[in-house]
Design a protein around this motif. Structure first.
Motif, PDB file in Angstrom:
ATOM      1  N   LEU A 117       7.359   0.814   3.223  1.00 32.47           N
ATOM      2  CA  LEU A 117       6.437   1.491   2.307  1.00 32.47           C
ATOM      3  C   LEU A 117       6.766   1.037   0.895  1.00 32.47           C
ATOM      4  CD1 LEU A 117       4.160   3.606   2.585  1.00 32.47           C
ATOM      5  CD2 LEU A 117       5.824   5.372   2.115  1.00 32.47           C
ATOM      6  N   ALA A 118       5.754   0.591   0.178  1.00 32.89           N
ATOM      7  CA  ALA A 118       5.981   0.099  -1.176  1.00 32.89           C
ATOM      8  C   ALA A 118       4.809   0.491  -2.063  1.00 32.89           C
ATOM      9  CB  ALA A 118       6.139  -1.415  -1.164  1.00 32.89           C
ATOM     10  N   VAL A 119       5.076   0.622  -3.372  1.00 27.39           N
ATOM     11  CA  VAL A 119       3.987   0.852  -4.330  1.00 27.39           C
ATOM     12  C   VAL A 119       3.674  -0.486  -4.996  1.00 27.39           C
ATOM     13  CG1 VAL A 119       3.299   2.045  -6.431  1.00 27.39           C
ATOM     14  CG2 VAL A 119       4.676   3.234  -4.731  1.00 27.39           C
ATOM     15  N   GLU A 120       2.424  -0.900  -4.847  1.00 25.27           N
ATOM     16  CA  GLU A 120       1.990  -2.175  -5.424  1.00 25.27           C
ATOM     17  C   GLU A 120       0.709  -1.930  -6.213  1.00 25.27           C
ATOM     18  OE1 GLU A 120       1.590  -4.911  -2.169  1.00 25.27           O
ATOM     19  OE2 GLU A 120       3.608  -4.483  -1.397  1.00 25.27           O
ATOM     20  N   GLU A 121       0.768  -2.208  -7.517  1.00 25.86           N
ATOM     21  CA  GLU A 121      -0.402  -2.071  -8.397  1.00 25.86           C
ATOM     22  C   GLU A 121      -1.072  -0.697  -8.259  1.00 25.86           C
ATOM     23  OE1 GLU A 121      -2.840  -5.355  -7.369  1.00 25.86           O
ATOM     24  OE2 GLU A 121      -1.361  -6.830  -7.993  1.00 25.86           O
ATOM     25  N   GLY A 122      -0.231   0.336  -8.260  1.00 25.74           N
ATOM     26  CA  GLY A 122      -0.783   1.694  -8.263  1.00 25.74           C
ATOM     27  C   GLY A 122      -1.263   2.176  -6.906  1.00 25.74           C
ATOM     28  N   ARG A 123      -1.034   1.395  -5.866  1.00 27.61           N
ATOM     29  CA  ARG A 123      -1.416   1.855  -4.516  1.00 27.61           C
ATOM     30  C   ARG A 123      -0.190   1.805  -3.617  1.00 27.61           C
ATOM     31  NH1 ARG A 123      -6.460   2.728  -3.287  1.00 27.61           N
ATOM     32  NH2 ARG A 123      -8.004   2.322  -4.878  1.00 27.61           N
ATOM     33  N   SER A 157      16.482   2.953   6.220  1.00 26.29           N
ATOM     34  CA  SER A 157      17.382   1.920   6.742  1.00 26.29           C
ATOM     35  C   SER A 157      17.649   0.856   5.681  1.00 26.29           C
ATOM     36  CB  SER A 157      16.813   1.300   8.016  1.00 26.29           C
ATOM     37  OG  SER A 157      15.427   1.092   7.901  1.00 26.29           O
ATOM     38  N   GLN A 158      16.714   0.719   4.727  1.00 26.73           N
ATOM     39  CA  GLN A 158      16.925  -0.251   3.636  1.00 26.73           C
ATOM     40  C   GLN A 158      16.101   0.188   2.429  1.00 26.73           C
ATOM     41  OE1 GLN A 158      15.927  -4.294   4.681  1.00 26.73           O
ATOM     42  NE2 GLN A 158      15.832  -4.922   2.543  1.00 26.73           N
ATOM     43  N   VAL A 159      16.723   0.165   1.259  1.00 24.35           N
ATOM     44  CA  VAL A 159      15.991   0.498   0.030  1.00 24.35           C
ATOM     45  C   VAL A 159      16.037  -0.706  -0.901  1.00 24.35           C
ATOM     46  CG1 VAL A 159      15.906   1.984  -2.010  1.00 24.35           C
ATOM     47  CG2 VAL A 159      16.466   2.967   0.207  1.00 24.35           C
ATOM     48  N   ASP A 160      14.862  -1.257  -1.213  1.00 24.17           N
ATOM     49  CA  ASP A 160      14.793  -2.400  -2.134  1.00 24.17           C
ATOM     50  C   ASP A 160      14.598  -1.932  -3.573  1.00 24.17           C
ATOM     51  OD1 ASP A 160      14.993  -4.249  -0.024  1.00 24.17           O
ATOM     52  OD2 ASP A 160      12.901  -3.916   0.470  1.00 24.17           O
ATOM     53  N   GLN A 161      13.899  -0.792  -3.702  1.00 21.66           N
ATOM     54  CA  GLN A 161      13.649  -0.296  -5.061  1.00 21.66           C
ATOM     55  C   GLN A 161      13.468   1.219  -5.013  1.00 21.66           C
ATOM     56  OE1 GLN A 161      10.275  -2.137  -6.897  1.00 21.66           O
ATOM     57  NE2 GLN A 161      10.594  -1.128  -8.854  1.00 21.66           N
ATOM     58  N   ALA A 162      14.288   1.931  -5.801  1.00 16.99           N
ATOM     59  CA  ALA A 162      14.127   3.388  -5.853  1.00 16.99           C
ATOM     60  C   ALA A 162      12.857   3.714  -6.636  1.00 16.99           C
ATOM     61  CB  ALA A 162      15.333   4.019  -6.532  1.00 16.99           C
ATOM     62  N   GLY A 163      12.395   4.962  -6.517  1.00 18.48           N
ATOM     63  CA  GLY A 163      11.192   5.357  -7.246  1.00 18.48           C
ATOM     64  C   GLY A 163      10.502   6.496  -6.539  1.00 18.48           C
ATOM     65  N   SER A 164       9.300   6.818  -6.992  1.00 19.09           N
ATOM     66  CA  SER A 164       8.570   7.928  -6.368  1.00 19.09           C
ATOM     67  C   SER A 164       7.071   7.668  -6.419  1.00 19.09           C
ATOM     68  CB  SER A 164       8.903   9.246  -7.071  1.00 19.09           C
ATOM     69  OG  SER A 164       8.712   9.116  -8.456  1.00 19.09           O
ATOM     70  N   ALA A 165       6.346   8.337  -5.521  1.00 21.24           N
ATOM     71  CA  ALA A 165       4.886   8.194  -5.462  1.00 21.24           C
ATOM     72  C   ALA A 165       4.326   9.390  -4.715  1.00 21.24           C
ATOM     73  CB  ALA A 165       4.509   6.904  -4.737  1.00 21.24           C
ATOM     74  N   LEU A 190      -2.978   2.826   0.760  1.00 19.99           N
ATOM     75  CA  LEU A 190      -3.364   4.211   0.490  1.00 19.99           C
ATOM     76  C   LEU A 190      -3.456   4.453  -1.010  1.00 19.99           C
ATOM     77  CD1 LEU A 190      -0.947   5.923   3.028  1.00 19.99           C
ATOM     78  CD2 LEU A 190      -3.421   5.981   3.173  1.00 19.99           C
ATOM     79  N   SER A 191      -4.354   5.347  -1.404  1.00 17.82           N
ATOM     80  CA  SER A 191      -4.455   5.695  -2.822  1.00 17.82           C
ATOM     81  C   SER A 191      -3.254   6.542  -3.223  1.00 17.82           C
ATOM     82  CB  SER A 191      -5.738   6.489  -3.068  1.00 17.82           C
ATOM     83  OG  SER A 191      -5.654   7.720  -2.376  1.00 17.82           O
ATOM     84  N   MET A 231       8.865   1.481  -6.204  1.00 15.59           N
ATOM     85  CA  MET A 231       9.411   2.072  -4.973  1.00 15.59           C
ATOM     86  C   MET A 231       9.137   1.138  -3.808  1.00 15.59           C
ATOM     87  SD  MET A 231       8.350   5.669  -3.116  1.00 15.59           S
ATOM     88  CE  MET A 231       6.995   5.049  -2.119  1.00 15.59           C
ATOM     89  N   LYS A 232      10.194   0.838  -3.077  1.00 11.16           N
ATOM     90  CA  LYS A 232      10.014   0.007  -1.881  1.00 11.16           C
ATOM     91  C   LYS A 232      11.168   0.288  -0.927  1.00 11.16           C
ATOM     92  CE  LYS A 232       9.286  -4.779  -0.425  1.00 11.16           C
ATOM     93  NZ  LYS A 232       9.314  -6.193  -0.861  1.00 11.16           N
ATOM     94  N   PHE A 233      10.856   0.684   0.293  1.00  9.18           N
ATOM     95  CA  PHE A 233      11.925   0.969   1.256  1.00  9.18           C
ATOM     96  C   PHE A 233      11.431   0.755   2.683  1.00  9.18           C
ATOM     97  CE2 PHE A 233       9.629   4.938   0.861  1.00  9.18           C
ATOM     98  CZ  PHE A 233       9.678   5.523   2.122  1.00  9.18           C
ATOM     99  N   THR A 234      12.404   0.621   3.595  1.00 10.39           N
ATOM    100  CA  THR A 234      12.100   0.442   5.019  1.00 10.39           C
ATOM    101  C   THR A 234      12.758   1.587   5.783  1.00 10.39           C
ATOM    102  OG1 THR A 234      12.199  -1.936   4.632  1.00 10.39           O
ATOM    103  CG2 THR A 234      12.216  -1.212   6.929  1.00 10.39           C
ATOM    104  N   ILE A 235      12.040   2.093   6.784  1.00  6.01           N
ATOM    105  CA  ILE A 235      12.545   3.260   7.527  1.00  6.01           C
ATOM    106  C   ILE A 235      11.980   3.211   8.935  1.00  6.01           C
ATOM    107  CG2 ILE A 235      10.610   4.755   6.821  1.00  6.01           C
ATOM    108  CD1 ILE A 235      12.670   7.048   6.521  1.00  6.01           C
ATOM    109  N   SER A 236      12.698   3.780   9.900  1.00 10.40           N
ATOM    110  CA  SER A 236      12.150   3.804  11.266  1.00 10.40           C
ATOM    111  C   SER A 236      11.071   4.881  11.358  1.00 10.40           C
ATOM    112  CB  SER A 236      13.254   4.077  12.283  1.00 10.40           C
ATOM    113  OG  SER A 236      13.601   5.449  12.243  1.00 10.40           O
ATOM    114  N   ARG A 237      10.114   4.647  12.244  1.00  7.28           N
ATOM    115  CA  ARG A 237       8.990   5.591  12.402  1.00  7.28           C
ATOM    116  C   ARG A 237       9.498   7.007  12.674  1.00  7.28           C
ATOM    117  NH1 ARG A 237       6.757   7.471  17.183  1.00  7.28           N
ATOM    118  NH2 ARG A 237       4.579   8.173  17.098  1.00  7.28           N
ATOM    119  N   GLU A 238      10.499   7.114  13.565  1.00  6.91           N
ATOM    120  CA  GLU A 238      10.975   8.448  13.973  1.00  6.91           C
ATOM    121  C   GLU A 238      11.646   9.183  12.810  1.00  6.91           C
ATOM    122  OE1 GLU A 238       9.557   6.673  17.328  1.00  6.91           O
ATOM    123  OE2 GLU A 238      10.906   5.785  15.881  1.00  6.91           O
TER     124      GLU A 238
END
Length: 367
Positions: free
Chosen positions: A90-96, A60-68, A108-109, A1-8
């Motif tokens: 926000l991205a999931v890298e090595e379980g975090r 605003s941009q999705v590089d990889q779909a997924g869930s966490a 974040l865990s 999972m990896k995506f970009t989004i505005s704070r608001e």
């Protein structure tokens, strides 16, 4: 999972969803929010096993779909503390879960998505659509009278009653009762009664605004579900029998007084300062065109106020818990209030002069 989004775009649904999440949980995963990314849609889910809320927003941009699943409070606090208009990745890298924004980075865990509970899809027996403003008005007019942690568990919630062309909410804690009805454009074969738990009612109310936009309700045997815009709210129902509220409403009162609502509320609030802190009792002494409000406490302190009212019945004295009266006067939105009494041992009926869509019953106190 990896995506970009505005704070608001992330913060509004996240704040509402995090409101459902309890701080102290039996299951660690319940402190987390489930983030699911599919297409450009981001869905955030929070639950405490009784109430579930799903909020949707657009990345605003999705590089990889997924869930966490990530800790709800911490994620919300980080987003709140970032500058306005920042971009969040926000991205999931090595379980975090790794959150990057500008020159900041937070790790974040996470907990396995498979552990995250899902409130089962109950078959909806009935669907109806109600204007959001109508439902919000019904809830706000009555929710203050719900019990808190009463052993009679069915009082720790609100009765939603659907009849043909009528939606009614009723709440009572055994000392007072609030009831509000509004006409709605819906036909039902038989009237339905659901008891929605206190937390479900308060969370649902936060999703509603005063608009005429519809909220669609799906009523099941064990759940109620509401769809409003980008949010799907589900709550378990309380399995119990709600008291017969019609029997509680006094119908034989012959002493009717009409007072200015705001003025009466101020008088009661002032008098309450010197009432007994535990019992909050005040005495109302009713005489022609005048209401005397008196309170005292164990320290021998006393308060006495007089207020002009429209009343021409016989003199009478009755005691009430002042908090219950002030609560009612705070939710009525008319300029004046009508109070109907029968005798010092009977409940008072409060409503708009001539009756409106809401009525309130307050039991008297022996002082």
């Amino acid at each position: 999972m990896k995506f970009t989004i505005s704070r608001e775009a992330l913060l509004r649904p996240l704040t509402l969803v995090a409101g459902v999440v309890e701080r102290r949980q039996t299951l660690p995963v319940l402190s987390n929010v489930l983030i699911q990314v599919e297409g450009d849609q981001v869905a955030l889910t929070g639950t405490d096993l009784e109430v579930e809320l799903v909020g949707r927003t657009v990345a605003s941009q999705v590089d990889q779909a997924g869930s966490a699943t990530v800790p709800a409070r911490k994620l919300m606090d980080i987003c709140k503390s970032l500058p306005d208009q920042s971009e969040i990745q926000l991205a999931v890298e090595e379980g975090r879960a790794v959150l990057r924004s500008g020159r900041s980075r937070f790790t974040l865990s996470t907990l396995p998505v498979a552990e995250f509970p899902n409130i089962e899809d109950a078959d909806g027996s009935q669907e109806l659509s109600v204007p959001r403003g109508t439902l919000k008005h019904l809830i706000e007019s009555t929710s203050f009278a719900m019990a808190q942690q009463d052993v009679r568990y069915y009082l720790n919630g609100m009765l939603l009653e659907i009849q043909s062309n009528l939606l009614r909410t009723v709440a009572t804690d055994g000392h007072r009762l609030a009831m509000c009805s509004r006409p709605i454009d819906v036909a039902v074969n038989q009237s339905q009664k659901l008891i929605v738990p206190r937390k479900g009612i308060l969370e649902l109310s936060r999703l509603l605004d005063d608009s005429d936009e519809p909220v669609s309700l799906t009523l099941g045997s064990t759940h109620v579900r509401a769809h409003t815009g980008d949010f799907t709210f589900t709550s378990k129902l309380i399995d119990g029998k709600f008291p017969d509220y019609e029997r509680v409403v006094p119908r034989n009162g012959d002493k009717v007084l009409i007072a200015e609502r705001a003025e009466l509320r101020q008088v009661l609030s002032r008098t309450a300062i010197l009432s007994n802190e535990k019992y909050r009792g005040v005495r109302l002494y009713l005489e022609e065109n005048n209401l005397k409000v008196m309170a005292n406490n164990p320290e021998q302190e006393e308060a006495e106020e007089n207020i002009a009212v429209e009343y021409n019945g016989s003199a009478m004295e009755v005691g009430f818990n002042v908090g219950y009266l002030v609560d009612v006067l705070s939710v009525l939105d008319e300029e004046r209030v009508q109070i109907t009494l029968a005798d010092p041992n009977s409940s008072a009926l409060l409503e708009e002069p001539g009756g409106g869509d809401a009525l309130y019953v307050v039991m008297p106190m022996r002082l």
